[in-house]
Enzyme design. Structure first.
Site, PDB file in Angstrom:
ATOM      1  N   ASP A 289       5.847   4.675   5.042  1.00 41.54           N
ATOM      2  CA  ASP A 289       6.840   3.744   5.570  1.00 41.54           C
ATOM      3  C   ASP A 289       6.952   2.468   4.740  1.00 41.54           C
ATOM      4  O   ASP A 289       7.835   1.640   4.964  1.00 41.54           O
ATOM      5  CB  ASP A 289       6.544   3.408   7.043  1.00 41.54           C
ATOM      6  CG  ASP A 289       5.130   2.902   7.275  1.00 41.54           C
ATOM      7  OD1 ASP A 289       4.192   3.441   6.675  1.00 41.54           O
ATOM      8  OD2 ASP A 289       4.963   1.966   8.090  1.00 41.54           O
ATOM      9  N   HIS A 290       6.085   2.325   3.747  1.00 41.80           N
ATOM     10  CA  HIS A 290       6.113   1.149   2.872  1.00 41.80           C
ATOM     11  C   HIS A 290       6.483   1.494   1.435  1.00 41.80           C
ATOM     12  O   HIS A 290       6.596   0.584   0.606  1.00 41.80           O
ATOM     13  CB  HIS A 290       4.752   0.450   2.886  1.00 41.80           C
ATOM     14  CG  HIS A 290       4.381  -0.093   4.228  1.00 41.80           C
ATOM     15  ND1 HIS A 290       4.546  -1.411   4.593  1.00 41.80           N
ATOM     16  CD2 HIS A 290       3.874   0.534   5.325  1.00 41.80           C
ATOM     17  CE1 HIS A 290       4.156  -1.580   5.838  1.00 41.80           C
ATOM     18  NE2 HIS A 290       3.741  -0.415   6.309  1.00 41.80           N
TER      19      HIS A 290
ATOM     20  N   ASP B  45       0.352  -4.748   7.465  1.00 42.38           N
ATOM     21  CA  ASP B  45      -0.604  -3.662   7.686  1.00 42.38           C
ATOM     22  C   ASP B  45      -2.044  -4.096   7.433  1.00 42.38           C
ATOM     23  O   ASP B  45      -2.699  -3.687   6.480  1.00 42.38           O
ATOM     24  CB  ASP B  45      -0.244  -2.459   6.816  1.00 42.38           C
ATOM     25  CG  ASP B  45       0.839  -1.607   7.453  1.00 42.38           C
ATOM     26  OD1 ASP B  45       1.760  -2.196   8.046  1.00 42.38           O
ATOM     27  OD2 ASP B  45       0.777  -0.369   7.361  1.00 42.38           O
TER      28      ASP B  45
ATOM     29  N   HIS C  10       7.517  -5.219  11.785  1.00 45.00           N
ATOM     30  CA  HIS C  10       6.689  -4.003  11.752  1.00 45.00           C
ATOM     31  C   HIS C  10       6.306  -3.579  13.168  1.00 45.00           C
ATOM     32  O   HIS C  10       5.146  -3.359  13.501  1.00 45.00           O
ATOM     33  CB  HIS C  10       5.436  -4.244  10.895  1.00 45.00           C
ATOM     34  CG  HIS C  10       4.716  -2.972  10.502  1.00 45.00           C
ATOM     35  ND1 HIS C  10       3.717  -2.418  11.268  1.00 45.00           N
ATOM     36  CD2 HIS C  10       4.839  -2.176   9.417  1.00 45.00           C
ATOM     37  CE1 HIS C  10       3.258  -1.324  10.669  1.00 45.00           C
ATOM     38  NE2 HIS C  10       3.926  -1.159   9.543  1.00 45.00           N
TER      39      HIS C  10
ATOM     40  N   HIS D 209      -7.133  -2.800   5.735  1.00 41.87           N
ATOM     41  CA  HIS D 209      -6.374  -1.678   6.271  1.00 41.87           C
ATOM     42  C   HIS D 209      -7.144  -0.388   5.987  1.00 41.87           C
ATOM     43  O   HIS D 209      -8.199  -0.406   5.350  1.00 41.87           O
ATOM     44  CB  HIS D 209      -4.982  -1.644   5.639  1.00 41.87           C
ATOM     45  CG  HIS D 209      -3.990  -0.787   6.362  1.00 41.87           C
ATOM     46  ND1 HIS D 209      -3.867  -0.791   7.736  1.00 41.87           N
ATOM     47  CD2 HIS D 209      -3.075   0.112   5.908  1.00 41.87           C
ATOM     48  CE1 HIS D 209      -2.915   0.049   8.087  1.00 41.87           C
ATOM     49  NE2 HIS D 209      -2.429   0.634   7.003  1.00 41.87           N
TER      50      HIS D 209
ATOM     51  N   HIS E 262       0.862  -1.184   0.000  1.00 43.79           N
ATOM     52  CA  HIS E 262       0.000   0.000   0.000  1.00 43.79           C
ATOM     53  C   HIS E 262       0.900   1.236   0.000  1.00 43.79           C
ATOM     54  O   HIS E 262       2.128   1.129   0.119  1.00 43.79           O
ATOM     55  CB  HIS E 262      -0.940  -0.007   1.203  1.00 43.79           C
ATOM     56  CG  HIS E 262      -0.262   0.075   2.542  1.00 43.79           C
ATOM     57  ND1 HIS E 262       0.588  -0.905   3.017  1.00 43.79           N
ATOM     58  CD2 HIS E 262      -0.304   1.025   3.516  1.00 43.79           C
ATOM     59  CE1 HIS E 262       1.024  -0.569   4.222  1.00 43.79           C
ATOM     60  NE2 HIS E 262       0.507   0.613   4.542  1.00 43.79           N
TER      61      HIS E 262
END
Length: 306
Positions: free
Chosen positions: A67-68, A208, A266, A141, A63
């Site tokens: 942070d991803h 997530d 994570h 999410h 996504h």
């Protein structure tokens, strides 16, 4: 060195810490190098891990939270700088196309690499070869998010005694494996007659998300499950409210899916020590590790009886 291993480049969640970089995970799978969720700092972490950008063959973005994905521009530009000769497919939620375009062309650079966008709009197979298939499924999410599963195709474990009985040896065995059946001494011999079908290795990446049915689909029977565990179970309500999992929920997912090994990652920046995550998860599964940056985890091999 294993031909199938996970290299952890970052294991933090939204906020990096002194000891944990933003997310990034590199899966070495035979000739494939799949980079999952490159957060900020991924280039440097790859250098520390002894990886080059040219080893990346595919990139999977679950996504478009920063942070991803904020490390994606650097990886794309590095592929051009290092003159990668192969194309690199990038899989990401189709609803985030605008974000992909911004990251793809974030700054000025000599755009030489062959980048192939593969937006995901539904669950299903993303890519497949004769040896494996890569699939995705939507998770739960706050924004569109997909998890991934890499699965080796089933194969036949040949029985030498049976081959000898049927008069098969040398090049004939290879021909039978390629074709699946062939004429031998006046009758058709099928591959299934001379061996036992065994499922291949499998890997799942679940990041997530709250616990949800598709997480279970992705994790079913895998050898290595990489799963987010942002919180301990004392914060289960907070985890739910923020669309995340606890270590116990990740372990319950692994237990119900009969995953062979669980990798927890994570972690929220509030936790400096992850021993409690392992202790919590071990109430449900035996083989679990809470990873730190630059850890390497081999995809568990299968024995003849597996």
């Amino acid at each position: 060195m294993s031909n199938r291993e996970l290299i952890v480049l970052g294991s933090a969640s939204q906020v990096p810490t002194r000891h944990r970089n933003h997310n990034a995970y590199f899966l070495r799978w035979d000739d494939e190098g799949i980079l999952f969720d490159p957060g900020e700092g991924t280039q440097r972490q790859m250098t520390l891990a002894g990886l080059s950008a040219t080893q990346v063959t595919r990139i999977c973005i679950t996504h478009f939270h920063g942070d991803h994905a904020l490390g994606l521009p650097g990886i794309i530009q590095r592929l051009s700088l290092d003159r990668a000769t192969h194309s690199v497919e990038i899989y990401y939620p189709a609803s985030g196309q605008a974000f992909f375009e911004r990251l793809r062309h974030a700054t000025i650079f000599m755009d030489k690499a062959t980048i192939v966008p593969r937006p995901i709009s539904k669950d299903g197979v993303l890519a497949e070869t004769q040896a494996w298939k890569l699939s995705a499924a939507r998770l739960e999410h706050a924004v569109d998010t997909y998890g991934f599963r890499l699965e080796e195709r089933s194969r036949v474990q040949l029985n030498p005694g049976r081959l000898k009985e049927l008069g098969l040896s040398g090049p004939l065995v290879g021909e039978l494996q390629r074709k699946g059946s062939m004429m031998v001494n006046g009758r058709i011999v099928r591959l299934a007659e001379v061996g036992e079908t065994r499922p291949g290795q499998a890997f799942a990446f679940v990041m997530d998300t709250r616990p949800c049915p598709n997480a279970a689909v992705l994790a079913q029977g895998v050898d290595l499950l990489v799963c987010e565990s942002t919180y301990l179970d004392t914060e289960r309500q907070e985890a739910h409210d923020h669309f995340h999992m606890t270590a116990l929920q990740a372990a319950e997912l692994a237990q119900n899916a009969q995953a062979r090994q669980l990798v927890l990652t994570h972690f929220s920046q509030r936790y400096e020590d992850t021993s409690a995550f392992v202790a919590e998860a071990k109430t449900r599964v035996a083989d679990v590790v809470a990873v730190k940056d630059l850890d390497r985890v081999e995809v568990p091999k299968r024995s003849r009886s597996s």
